[in-house]
Enzyme design. Structure first.
Site, mmCIF file in Angstrom:
data_model
loop_
_atom_site.group_PDB
_atom_site.id
_atom_site.type_symbol
_atom_site.label_atom_id
_atom_site.label_comp_id
_atom_site.label_asym_id
_atom_site.label_seq_id
_atom_site.Cartn_x
_atom_site.Cartn_y
_atom_site.Cartn_z
ATOM 1 N N SER A 217 0.846 -1.181 0.000
ATOM 2 C CA SER A 217 0.000 0.000 0.000
ATOM 3 C C SER A 217 0.890 1.242 0.000
ATOM 4 O O SER A 217 1.686 1.413 -0.915
ATOM 5 C CB SER A 217 -0.960 -0.031 1.190
ATOM 6 O OG SER A 217 -1.994 0.909 1.033
ATOM 7 N N HIS A 329 -7.437 -5.718 -0.934
ATOM 8 C CA HIS A 329 -6.316 -4.942 -0.410
ATOM 9 C C HIS A 329 -5.741 -5.588 0.849
ATOM 10 O O HIS A 329 -4.572 -5.382 1.174
ATOM 11 C CB HIS A 329 -6.791 -3.512 -0.114
ATOM 12 C CG HIS A 329 -5.691 -2.535 0.130
ATOM 13 N ND1 HIS A 329 -4.822 -2.115 -0.858
ATOM 14 C CD2 HIS A 329 -5.317 -1.876 1.260
ATOM 15 C CE1 HIS A 329 -3.960 -1.242 -0.355
ATOM 16 N NE2 HIS A 329 -4.239 -1.075 0.923
#
Length: 360
Positions: A217, A329
């Site tokens: 990320s 994610h």
């Protein structure tokens, strides 16, 4: 950043979880807001707190740098903590794990940065070892005294592992958290690079020619950024990463975060979005790079991973792209077990190949 508040049984105070430095504990403030008391203690992360109706007993999970989460109970005042589960003891008895050593260093503006260093399993003074710098996401997040599988996988494979809380991390006050806004990458690069130097100074056994970098990320963004703007890293693994902030703006579910961090959308802050995008400097990358991305990632959609991979491949940099199906994610934390194992093995084998096998 404080968690959700809850009244004590007597109604005279509010309790909440909060991260301070590398730890996360239960804190208490009275109704006048005058007294803050730390209820739980130790180098650890406390979570999932539950309290009896009369407030005399509380239960919560505890994890630290070498122990996955276990259940603890305590008196309501925090004075008698006891562990009541042993879910991981049998598994841990068959593993060799190195505890993390706390490091601090000071950057140019006088700010002290905190980090931790895990030595390789079987460490012998006088031998040269590679090291991997791990970078957390967020950027408004933090590492600390909690169990991370990846760190121990790499430590068992013969690596030092450095993980840090640079400016932009939570747990060190408001000014520290927002010190990199708007300057993601430009400001915190110094903190990471100074941390690498501090680790090498502490352990001259770390080979400066064999330093890897990895993160997910925002940590994936910083992995791309550091390999594009410095020559300190000999290999990289970038997960759920960001290559181009402007293109991310049109695909992410987090436009509000970018509006805040960049002071507006790309058409209002075009120069800033371009200046802070790793893609702007991709021609400088020399580090062999493994790109890991989830196909169902809506926070940092896979297009940015593909863009970084294609650019490196066109430039004939050693690179691979791994796409994980049915994954979001949060793959590294909550993905399907066999995908989690596959991901860890790919990270381990990439760094072993480039930082160990290629140096023999």
């Amino acid at each position: 950043i404080p968690g959700s508040p809850a009244w004590t049984a007597a109604g005279d105070a509010v309790r909440f979880l909060a991260g301070v430095g590398g730890n996360r504990h239960v804190y208490e403030v009275n109704v006048n807001g005058e007294l803050i008391r730390q209820v739980t203690t130790g180098d650890r992360h406390v979570g999932s707190v539950s309290v009896t109706r009369d407030g005399l007993v509380m239960a919560y999970t505890v994890t630290d740098d070498i122990t996955p989460a276990e259940l603890f109970v305590n008196r309501g005042d925090g004075g008698l903590q006891q562990r009541v589960t042993s879910f991981n003891d049998a598994w841990l008895s068959r593993r060799s794990l190195q505890s993390a050593e706390r490091l601090t260093w000071t950057v140019t503006d006088g700010t002290e940065i905190e980090g931790w260093l895990v030595k390789p399993v079987g460490y012998e003074s006088g031998r040269l070892y590679p090291m991997v710098l791990k970078i957390h996401g967020g950027p408004y997040g933090a590492y600390g005294n909690t169990f991370f599988r990846t760190f121990h996988v790499l430590s068992n494979a013969g690596f030092f592992v450095l993980y840090t809380n640079p400016r932009g991390s939570t747990g060190y006050g408001h000014d520290f958290t927002y010190a990199t806004t708007p300057g993601w990458g430009e400001v915190d690069s110094e903190d990471y690079l100074a941390g690498v130097d501090a680790a090498i100074e502490t352990y001259p056994d770390i080979d400066p020619a064999r330093i890897g970098v990895s993160g997910g990320s925002y940590g994936g963004f910083m992995t791309n950024w550091l390999t594009a703007t410095t020559n300190r890293f000999a290999a990289a693994v970038t997960s759920r990463s960001i290559a181009d902030w402007a293109s991310l703006y049109g695909s992410t579910d987090a436009q509000a975060l970018l509006d805040f961090a960049f002071g507006g959308p790309p058409w209002e802050q075009r120069e800033l979005y371009n200046r802070l995008s790793p893609m702007t400097y991709v021609e400088n990358v020399t580090a062999p790079t493994l790109v890991i991305h989830s196909e169902n990632d809506y926070r940092t959609p896979i297009g940015d991973g593909e863009k970084w991979f294609i650019a490196l491949r066109k430039r004939e940099i050693s690179t691979e792209l791994v796409r994980y199906p049915r994954s979001s994610h949060g793959l590294s934390r909550s993905g399907e077990p066999w995908l989690l194992v596959d991901r860890l093995e790919r990270i381990r084998s990439w760094f072993v190949h480039w930082l160990v096998d290629q140096s023999d």
